[in-house]
Design a protein around this motif. Structure first.
Motif, mmCIF file in Angstrom:
data_model
loop_
_atom_site.group_PDB
_atom_site.id
_atom_site.type_symbol
_atom_site.label_atom_id
_atom_site.label_comp_id
_atom_site.label_asym_id
_atom_site.label_seq_id
_atom_site.Cartn_x
_atom_site.Cartn_y
_atom_site.Cartn_z
ATOM 1 N N ILE A 22 7.431 4.629 -7.450
ATOM 2 C CA ILE A 22 6.016 4.527 -7.049
ATOM 3 C C ILE A 22 5.189 4.029 -8.223
ATOM 4 O O ILE A 22 4.327 3.159 -8.104
ATOM 5 N N GLY A 23 5.490 4.558 -9.414
ATOM 6 C CA GLY A 23 4.741 4.146 -10.606
ATOM 7 C C GLY A 23 4.874 2.657 -10.854
ATOM 8 O O GLY A 23 3.903 1.966 -11.178
ATOM 9 N N ALA A 24 6.093 2.144 -10.688
ATOM 10 C CA ALA A 24 6.300 0.707 -10.947
ATOM 11 C C ALA A 24 5.469 -0.112 -9.956
ATOM 12 O O ALA A 24 4.799 -1.085 -10.336
ATOM 13 N N LEU A 25 5.439 0.320 -8.675
ATOM 14 C CA LEU A 25 4.653 -0.425 -7.682
ATOM 15 C C LEU A 25 3.182 -0.424 -8.072
ATOM 16 O O LEU A 25 2.507 -1.464 -8.075
ATOM 17 N N LEU A 26 2.682 0.759 -8.489
ATOM 18 C CA LEU A 26 1.261 0.860 -8.851
ATOM 19 C C LEU A 26 0.950 0.002 -10.070
ATOM 20 O O LEU A 26 -0.067 -0.694 -10.115
ATOM 21 N N THR A 27 1.862 -0.001 -11.050
ATOM 22 C CA THR A 27 1.607 -0.804 -12.257
ATOM 23 C C THR A 27 1.562 -2.268 -11.888
ATOM 24 O O THR A 27 0.692 -3.021 -12.352
ATOM 25 N N PHE A 28 2.483 -2.705 -11.019
ATOM 26 C CA PHE A 28 2.466 -4.116 -10.603
ATOM 27 C C PHE A 28 1.151 -4.437 -9.925
ATOM 28 O O PHE A 28 0.510 -5.461 -10.192
ATOM 29 N N LEU A 29 0.696 -3.485 -9.077
ATOM 30 C CA LEU A 29 -0.565 -3.708 -8.357
ATOM 31 C C LEU A 29 -1.715 -3.840 -9.350
ATOM 32 O O LEU A 29 -2.544 -4.757 -9.266
ATOM 33 N N ALA A 30 -1.715 -2.937 -10.358
ATOM 34 C CA ALA A 30 -2.794 -2.983 -11.354
ATOM 35 C C ALA A 30 -2.776 -4.322 -12.080
ATOM 36 O O ALA A 30 -3.818 -4.980 -12.260
ATOM 37 N N PHE A 34 -6.599 7.412 -4.187
ATOM 38 C CA PHE A 34 -5.307 6.953 -4.720
ATOM 39 C C PHE A 34 -4.469 8.144 -5.204
ATOM 40 O O PHE A 34 -3.252 8.208 -4.988
ATOM 41 N N TYR A 35 -5.154 9.112 -5.864
ATOM 42 C CA TYR A 35 -4.389 10.278 -6.345
ATOM 43 C C TYR A 35 -3.719 10.967 -5.163
ATOM 44 O O TYR A 35 -2.514 11.269 -5.179
ATOM 45 N N VAL A 36 -4.487 11.185 -4.087
ATOM 46 C CA VAL A 36 -3.939 11.929 -2.940
ATOM 47 C C VAL A 36 -2.793 11.129 -2.326
ATOM 48 O O VAL A 36 -1.710 11.664 -2.049
ATOM 49 N N LEU A 37 -3.004 9.812 -2.182
ATOM 50 C CA LEU A 37 -1.924 9.015 -1.569
ATOM 51 C C LEU A 37 -0.699 8.964 -2.481
ATOM 52 O O LEU A 37 0.436 8.926 -2.005
ATOM 53 N N TYR A 38 -0.916 8.986 -3.806
ATOM 54 C CA TYR A 38 0.237 9.042 -4.729
ATOM 55 C C TYR A 38 1.042 10.317 -4.459
ATOM 56 O O TYR A 38 2.258 10.288 -4.322
#
Lengths: 201, 58, 225, 244
Positions: free
Chosen positions: D99-107, D212-216
């Motif tokens: 999940i972290g990798a997806l979020l970093t890519f998104l950022a 975003f926190y809740v969805l994470y």
């Protein structure tokens, strides 16, 4: 001296052994017997302190091994499948290193041990010139130079000829007489060891 | 409301392409991520049930 | 066994092992020289352009050479069984590993640092930047070896672990690269570079203190079974 | 206290708890997100300099913040699984990495898209964006190591060691990249450090970040549940649950 309490280990979803109890006193010898993949090596690695994936406790001289691992490892010598020999080092250098890992001893004792395992003429040759049997003998020489009470041997007879087998049996007998403990995993019966117990996995 | 008409909202004062590209890709990747995980959950359940059936037949 | 004796014992063993197959440890030097020449060929012989990028190019290639040298650090010990004896030794494992990594760092850093001045010549690096370049290599490469040892310990079980090692460890190399290249570039411009070297030295001390812990945890993993 | 902690670690207990709160959290998360996005897109004032392209700020910064927080969540889960040998923490760490990798890519993607109207190039080597790129490499390293092992327990411990080493290095990397950026670039404007932010712009940002926190948390719990089913399919409670 050595006590295994309720040892159990799972491998690939089925239990190799569970609820294993073992109590060894000075001069005891245990032969671990079992088909390939029955967990002989794993049990030996657990006793020696290499493997971590098990439940249960190992006690040495009444004390839990995890509490003071270094003193346990001073008394325990583990010989695995490979003889832990560096091919580019000579026999003496390899033996010196294997002994230094436990308790270093003087040069003269090293040469004496090398002679005892029948490699006196090969002391200064690099190990990649030696055959597998001779390399195994170098590892066995470390049994002589380290003053370890507990020997954990994983198939010590591999690649050994007849003299090698008698040599090892002789080493074991003398070690047991001096009050040492031996745990050995082999396929062939140990001849000449009076009262060795058998552990079937 | 910052925008008086629908067209102004889409045009975003000239930066529409970038804003909608960013939001579009964000929504797409979140939805795609969710879909992948849901499909993974379904395939795990299918495998497990299959395993139980095979076990019961043996 | 007293620590200095232990260090001498580890040093002597590593020295013999490295000296006896010196050709394999020199490969990282040949790699260093060849890839530098590749870069020069790629960028073209324009002296001015080369001089500007020389610090960056030399350091990045030294970093890759170190990573390749570190890759097989534990693999041979694992296959011939001596890694088990390392972990089962009655000597304190922290110092055993620390001395081992220290000697490997010296044996990898020295050849590269000795060759670097000639490559500086090759790429028209300003004369005053050569000494800082060697100093930054002597300070930086041990840090790369210590960090790379963690990756090597994690990937010891895989035969082709080299690529995986790169993926794991390269992000951790970036601070060392930044400070080292900054030092050489500052020296090339004639400005003060001692602050950059000091930062590099702090990274070295940090790595010396913490890396053995991670390497030990990673090595014990491979004996999980 | 100890018993409670180990009870927390049992996958079955976790599965039951997350089953209860997953629907609520998903609804709450989506609600926050939709409200925040609508607020940010429609009602928040445009930036006086960057105009409407500033609205990407509401997407870029929350994902960047949670990507970094996600790495620490992963490292903590790794530490727990390494120290207390908790199987649940081991699974949480592996799912957090993905999940972290997806979020970093998104950022990174939103940052790049935002850079185009403001600086005219798709990729600007700003300190913040560069350290975000290195964070993505750290994530990829953990995922690659996880896939390299065959045995889940072994890969769990290896990833735990690597994520802990990564955590020690993140502050060093962030500081050295900032230093590198200021070394090569005279102090131009900082990319995302909005010192004084207009309250109208601040509130949608807060709402979106909470969303975003809740969805994470929802994504992490859902993936962990799937992984628990995958790993524990031999236990009785999974058998009952699956065959219901």
């Amino acid at each position: 001296m050595l006590e295994l309490k309720d040892l159990s280990c799972q491998r690939a979803e089925q239990a190799l052994f569970s609820g294993l109890h073992l109590h060894l006193h000075q001069g005891d010898c245990v032969e671990v017997r079992g088909t390939n993949g029955s967990g002989k090596s794993t049990l030996l690695r657990i006793v020696a302190g290499l493997a971590q994936d098990f439940t249960g406790e190992v006690f040495w001289r009444g004390q839990k091994v995890e509490h003071d691992r270094l003193t346990f490892q001073k008394d325990c010598l583990f010989l695995g499948h490979q003889p832990a020999i560096k091919p580019s080092l000579t026999v003496t250098e390899n033996l010196q290193w294997l002994t230094a890992l436990k308790v270093p001893c003087e040069e003269q004792r090293l040469q004496q041990a090398i002679a005892q395992v029948g490699l006196a003429h090969r002391a200064a040759t690099a190990c990649h010139h030696l055959s597998a049997g001779q390399q195994r003998r170098v590892a066995l020489a470390s049994l002589l130079t380290t003053a370890c009470d507990l020997w954990v041997l994983d198939e010590p007879f591999t690649a050994l000829d007849d003299q090698g087998v008698t040599l090892v049996t002789g080493l074991l007998q003398r070690h047991l007489q001096l009050g040492g403990i031996v745990i050995v995993a082999t396929h062939q019966r140990l001849q000449g060891i009076p009262h060795s117990r058998e552990l079937q996995l | 409301m910052q925008f008086d008409s629908w067209q102004a909202f889409v045009a975003m004062g000239g930066h529409g392409l970038y804003v909608w590209l960013a939001y579009g890709v964000a929504v797409l990747s979140l939805v795609a991520g969710a879909m992948v995980q849901i499909r993974r959950r379904k395939s795990v359940l299918r495998n497990i049930r299959q395993h139980y059936n095979n076990e019961s037949e043996v | 066994m007293p620590l200095h004796l232990l260090f001498f014992c580890v040093w002597r063993r590593e020295w013999r092992l490295t000296w006896r197959n010196i050709s394999s440890s020199l490969n990282s030097v040949w790699f260093f020289i060849m890839v530098c020449t590749l870069f020069v060929i790629g960028i073209g012989p324009d002296r001015q352009a080369l001089a500007e990028i020389a610090p960056g190019v030399i350091w990045v290639i030294a970093l890759l050479a170190t990573m390749l040298a570190v890759d097989g650090l534990f693999r041979h010990d694992f296959t011939d069984g001596s890694l088990a004896q390392w972990l089962l030794s009655s000597q304190p494992w922290y110092f055993l590993l620390l001395f081992r990594l220290l000697t490997q760092a010296v044996f990898i850093a020295l050849p590269l640092a000795l060759v670097a001045p000639f490559l500086g010549l090759l790429m028209d690096l300003p004369g005053m930047a050569v000494l800082p370049l060697v100093a930054s290599l002597l300070l930086g490469i041990p840090v790369l070896v210590l960090l790379g040892a963690i990756g090597a310990a994690l990937t010891v079980g895989f035969e082709r672990g080299g690529l995986l090692l790169a993926v794991l460890i390269l992000p951790l190399y970036i601070p060392v690269l930044i400070f080292a290249i900054a030092a050489v570039q500052a020296a090339a411009l004639g400005t003060a570079y001692s602050a950059h070297l000091a930062l590099l030295a702090t990274l070295l001390l940090l790595a010396l203190a913490l890396c053995p812990l991670a390497v030990n945890a990673a090595l014990r993993l491979n004996f999980y079974y | 206290m100890w018993a409670w902690f180990h009870k927390l670690g049992s996958p079955r207990w976790f599965y039951r708890i997350s089953d209860l709160c997953l629907p609520w959290l998903t609804v709450a998360g989506l609600l926050f997100l939709v409200v925040g996005v609508v607020w940010g897109l429609l009602f928040a004032p445009p930036d006086y300099k960057q105009g409407n392209s500033f609205r990407i700020f509401y997407l870029h910064v929350p994902t960047a913040v949670i990507a970094l927080v996600g790495y620490y969540v992963m490292a903590i889960a790794g530490a727990v699984s390494l120290i207390w040998k908790m199987k649940l923490a081991d699974i949480v760490m592996k799912e957090a990495a993905v999940i972290g990798a997806l979020l970093t890519f998104l950022a990174l993607f939103t940052g790049a898209v935002w850079g185009k109207p403001t600086w005219g190039t798709w990729w600007v080597w700003d300190a913040r964006v560069t350290s975000m790129l290195i964070l993505l490499f750290l994530y990829i390293g953990v995922i690659a190591l996880n896939n390299a092992f065959t045995h889940p327990e072994q890969s769990g411990k290896a990833c735990a060691v690597l994520s802990l080493v990564g955590t020690v290095n993140i502050p060093i990397i962030y500081k050295s990249v900032d230093w590198w950026y200021s070394l090569h670039q005279p102090a131009t404007i900082k990319f995302t450090e909005r010192s004084t932010i207009h309250p109208d712009m601040f509130w949608p940002f807060v709402v979106i970040t909470v969303g975003f926190y809740v969805l994470y948390a929802v994504a992490l719990m859902f993936n962990t549940q799937t992984a628990i089913l995958e790993r524990e399919y031999r236990t009785q409670w999974v058998r009952d649950k699956v065959q219901q």
